[in-house]
Design an enzyme around this catalytic site. Structure first.
Site, short mmCIF file in Angstrom:
data_model
loop_
_atom_site.label_atom_id
_atom_site.label_comp_id
_atom_site.label_asym_id
_atom_site.label_seq_id
_atom_site.Cartn_x
_atom_site.Cartn_y
_atom_site.Cartn_z
N GLY A 84 0.84 -1.07 -0.79
CA GLY A 84 -0.29 0.26 -0.30
C GLY A 84 0.66 1.47 -0.05
N ARG B 265 0.98 -4.87 -4.63
CA ARG B 265 1.28 -6.19 -4.92
C ARG B 265 0.90 -7.37 -5.46
NH1 ARG B 265 -0.53 -4.24 0.42
NH2 ARG B 265 -1.81 -3.08 0.91
N GLY C 234 5.99 -2.42 2.98
CA GLY C 234 5.88 -2.67 4.59
C GLY C 234 6.37 -4.20 5.14
N ASP C 235 5.04 -4.92 6.32
CA ASP C 235 6.39 -6.53 6.00
C ASP C 235 6.00 -7.62 5.03
OD1 ASP C 235 3.25 -5.99 6.19
OD2 ASP C 235 3.20 -7.16 8.75
N SER D 185 5.77 -6.93 1.63
CA SER D 185 7.43 -5.92 1.04
C SER D 185 8.66 -6.34 1.81
CB SER D 185 7.30 -4.82 0.65
OG SER D 185 6.40 -3.65 0.63
N THR E 286 5.13 2.25 5.75
CA THR E 286 3.00 2.43 5.55
C THR E 286 2.77 3.13 6.59
OG1 THR E 286 1.72 0.40 6.67
CG2 THR E 286 4.41 0.45 7.07
N ASP F 141 0.22 1.96 8.17
CA ASP F 141 -0.08 1.33 9.38
C ASP F 141 1.14 1.00 11.18
OD1 ASP F 141 -2.25 0.51 7.88
OD2 ASP F 141 -1.34 -1.76 7.80
N ASP G 26 3.31 -0.69 12.02
CA ASP G 26 3.08 -1.78 11.94
C ASP G 26 4.67 -2.80 11.97
OD1 ASP G 26 2.88 -2.12 9.28
OD2 ASP G 26 1.54 -4.35 10.16
N MET H 160 -8.09 2.65 9.27
CA MET H 160 -6.93 0.99 8.63
C MET H 160 -6.24 0.09 9.44
SD MET H 160 -6.22 2.49 4.72
CE MET H 160 -6.98 1.41 2.65
N ARG I 159 -5.23 -2.97 9.21
CA ARG I 159 -5.59 -5.06 9.00
C ARG I 159 -5.71 -5.68 9.99
NH1 ARG I 159 -6.50 -5.99 2.88
NH2 ARG I 159 -3.82 -5.76 3.17
N GLY J 173 -10.32 11.35 21.10
CA GLY J 173 -11.16 12.14 21.76
C GLY J 173 -12.36 10.97 22.57
N LYS K 200 -23.49 10.77 28.60
CA LYS K 200 -23.01 11.69 27.35
C LYS K 200 -24.27 11.48 26.10
CE LYS K 200 -18.29 9.86 28.06
NZ LYS K 200 -17.29 9.52 26.65
N HIS L 52 -9.79 4.53 1.58
CA HIS L 52 -8.20 4.59 1.37
C HIS L 52 -8.17 6.04 1.56
CE1 HIS L 52 -8.73 0.92 -0.17
NE2 HIS L 52 -7.57 0.91 -0.25
N ILE L 53 -8.71 7.13 2.01
CA ILE L 53 -8.32 8.71 2.27
C ILE L 53 -7.36 8.86 2.92
CG2 ILE L 53 -9.95 9.01 4.53
CD1 ILE L 53 -11.32 11.55 2.69
N ARG M 122 -4.70 7.09 3.47
CA ARG M 122 -3.72 6.42 2.58
C ARG M 122 -3.38 7.64 0.92
NH1 ARG M 122 -4.11 0.77 1.55
NH2 ARG M 122 -3.46 0.77 -1.22
O1 F6P Z 1 -0.87 -0.36 3.86
C1 F6P Z 1 -2.24 -0.59 4.49
C2 F6P Z 1 -2.73 -0.48 4.32
O2 F6P Z 1 -3.33 0.65 4.06
C3 F6P Z 1 -3.66 -1.04 5.64
O3 F6P Z 1 -4.34 -0.27 7.26
C4 F6P Z 1 -5.28 -1.87 5.11
O4 F6P Z 1 -6.03 -3.04 5.66
C5 F6P Z 1 -4.59 -2.26 3.10
O5 F6P Z 1 -3.80 -1.55 3.42
C6 F6P Z 1 -5.29 -1.77 2.43
O6 F6P Z 1 -4.60 -2.37 1.15
P1 F6P Z 1 -5.29 -2.63 -0.57
O7 F6P Z 1 -5.73 -0.80 -0.41
O8 F6P Z 1 -4.61 -3.76 -1.06
O9 F6P Z 1 -7.44 -3.28 0.01
#
Ligand code: F6P
Length: 319
Positions: A11, A72, A102-103, A105, A125, A127, A129, A169, A171, A185, A213, A249-250, A252
């Protein structure tokens, strides 16, 4: 002449372009030939390379996405795909391949290392992570985007005295949910790392309502479970009106914030220093305030737990 190729994989993440720019300009400074591989491992399989000079990376520092393209590539996981990728590294005389991703890759990069290709990894990435670094390029921008969107959603859910279930986002990792949740918050934050039953979420929602609340915010990390079903269940069982939104995806896209541009630029500089020192097959990271690297075999096996103290903090702040 040493030839260094760079690709973006997985991603896309805001700041990947800043990393490529810094890599190219630092590499040229060392006298290296710099190449870009289009569309990640998919492009490597097809041998889609472009020569990069200082001007080819001009005006991309502030640009979101990955100007080289990212992908990917399921084909890369096949023996034929891997073979073609390795063959193209040899054909184009690539001495070092820099992988920004990311991982997943990094797992790809480790496979290339097994085939004798020299690799450096840069963590890119949203994430955050990756186990062997405290920070991954794109995280700060993504959290900022999420918080801004959540605040808009808060405005409308508070006007209508509703609860808002917002999916962000991540996963497998809850970093975006945790950071965006604390910064916005949130009354509850649901993380992929911590299974919580929908019944427990419903009773917490009612408890907050009893405490006075009249609008609430539940931030759900994508990997926790189905946020749409959760929203429906909460409405059915509590009677509270619920807004449900998936930010998707906004998170990203968009201009990288300065933090991402700076980390990207510094990590790429560090990568070129590693290459110059002949220290290869390393993953670059940022730990305890310093840029560093670990061998790819060690780094790709590290896992990154969610910070327990921040989870506790989120809990306290929601009262
Ligand atoms: O790149 C990480 C990520 O944005 C994750 O947070 C998300 O789960 C995943 O990629 C979504 O991937 P794709 O755009 O391939 O659906």
């Amino acid at each position: 002449m040493t030839s260094v190729a760079v690709l973006c994989s997985g991603g896309d993440a805001p700041g990947m372009n800043a990393a490529v720019r810094s890599l190219v300009r630092n590499g040229l400074q060392q006298g290296y030939q710099m190449l870009g591989v289009e569309d990640g491992y998919a492009g490597l399989i097809k041998g889609r390379m472009v020569a990069l000079n200082s001007l080819s990376v001009a005006d991309i520092l502030n640009r979101g996405g990955a100007f080289l393209g990212s992908a990917r590539s399921p084909e890369f996981m096949t023996p034929q795909g891997l073979h073609a990728a390795v063959a193209n590294c040899h054909k184009h005389h690539i001495d070092v391949l820099v992988v920004i991703g990311g991982d997943g890759s990094y797992r790809g990069a480790a496979t290339l290392v097994e085939q004798g290709i020299k690799v450096i990894g840069l963590p890119g990435t949203i994430d955050n992570d990756i186990g062997c670094t405290d920070y991954t390029i794109g995280f700060d921008t993504a959290v900022n985007t999420a918080v801004e969107a959540i605040y808009r959603l808060r405005d409308t859910s508070s006007s209508h005295h509703r609860a808002s279930v917002v999916e962000v986002m991540g996963r497998h990792a809850g970093y975006i949910a945790l950071y965006a949740g604390i910064a916005a918050g949130a009354d509850m934050i649901l993380l992929p790392e911590q299974p919580v039953a929908a019944e427990a979420v419903a009773s917490e929602l009612l408890r907050h309502q009893r405490a006075g609340k009249d609008h609430q915010l539940i931030v759900v990390g994508e990997g926790w479970g189905n946020s749409e079903e959760l929203a429906k269940y909460l409405h059915q069982t509590t009677g509270i009106r619920i807004n449900h939104d998936v930010l998707g995806h906004i998170q990203r896209g968009g201009e990288p914030l300065p933090m991402d541009r700076i980390h990207a630029s510094c990590m790429a500089q560090y990568a070129i220093q590693l290459i110059a020192a002949g220290k290869l097959n390393e993953l670059v990271g940022w730990r305890a305030g310093e840029y560093m690297s670990v061998p790819i075999a060690v780094g790709s096996a590290e896992i990154k737990p969610i910070p327990a103290s921040m989870v506790d903090l989120a809990q306290v702040l929601s009262h």
